[in-house]
Design an enzyme around this catalytic site. Sequence first.
Site, PDB file in Angstrom:
ATOM      1  N   GLY A  18       0.807  -1.216   0.000  1.00  0.00           N
ATOM      2  CA  GLY A  18       0.000   0.000   0.000  1.00  0.00           C
ATOM      3  C   GLY A  18       0.838   1.262   0.000  1.00  0.00           C
ATOM      4  CB  CYS A  19       3.768   2.251   2.037  1.00  0.00           C
ATOM      5  SG  CYS A  19       2.899   2.073   3.609  1.00  0.00           S
ATOM      6  CB  THR A  20       5.109   0.316  -2.847  1.00  0.00           C
ATOM      7  OG1 THR A  20       6.083  -0.146  -1.901  1.00  0.00           O
ATOM      8  CG2 THR A  20       5.741   0.397  -4.222  1.00  0.00           C
TER       9      THR A  20
ATOM     10  N   GLY B 239       3.084   6.017  -2.773  1.00  0.00           N
ATOM     11  CA  GLY B 239       4.246   6.776  -3.229  1.00  0.00           C
ATOM     12  C   GLY B 239       4.305   6.869  -4.745  1.00  0.00           C
TER      13      GLY B 239
END
Length: 152
Positions: free
Chosen positions: A42-44, A47
């Site tokens: 999710g964080c990738t 970003g």
Amino acid sequence: MKIGDPLPHITLPATGNKMITLSAQVGQPLVLYFYPRDDTPGCTQEGQDFRDNYNAFQATHTLIFGVSRDSVKQHEQFKTKYQFPFDLLADENEQLCQLFEVIKLKNQFGKSVSGIERSTFLFDQAGILRYEWRQVKVAGHVQAVLEAIDKL
């Protein structure tokens, strides 16, 4: 932090061997997005969504900073791997996370753990908090931020 508050006077280490003082960023809109951890799905994606829309943010002279509790070294690897054109701030002591109240208890594999709730904050040119998004779902989020910038 609540709507109407100014950028905090906090300095954190960032990628590119920088120290970023948030209160010194007045003069252009600023997006501060908090995410749980470098190099997770999710964080990738979040970003990458900011990266893929970076030209639209640049067109409005908007700064973007990603924030997590990861170290600068981890941030450097994450930023390089996915070619993020913006800096990542290392909040290892949770100073900024606590101020924005993004540390929440989460259930992970049946255990309660403390972690960052995905959240985004938008400050106007004068450094005043104008919009906040909490419990962010990644899909469509960056577009919502861009739409809010158009309303500043």
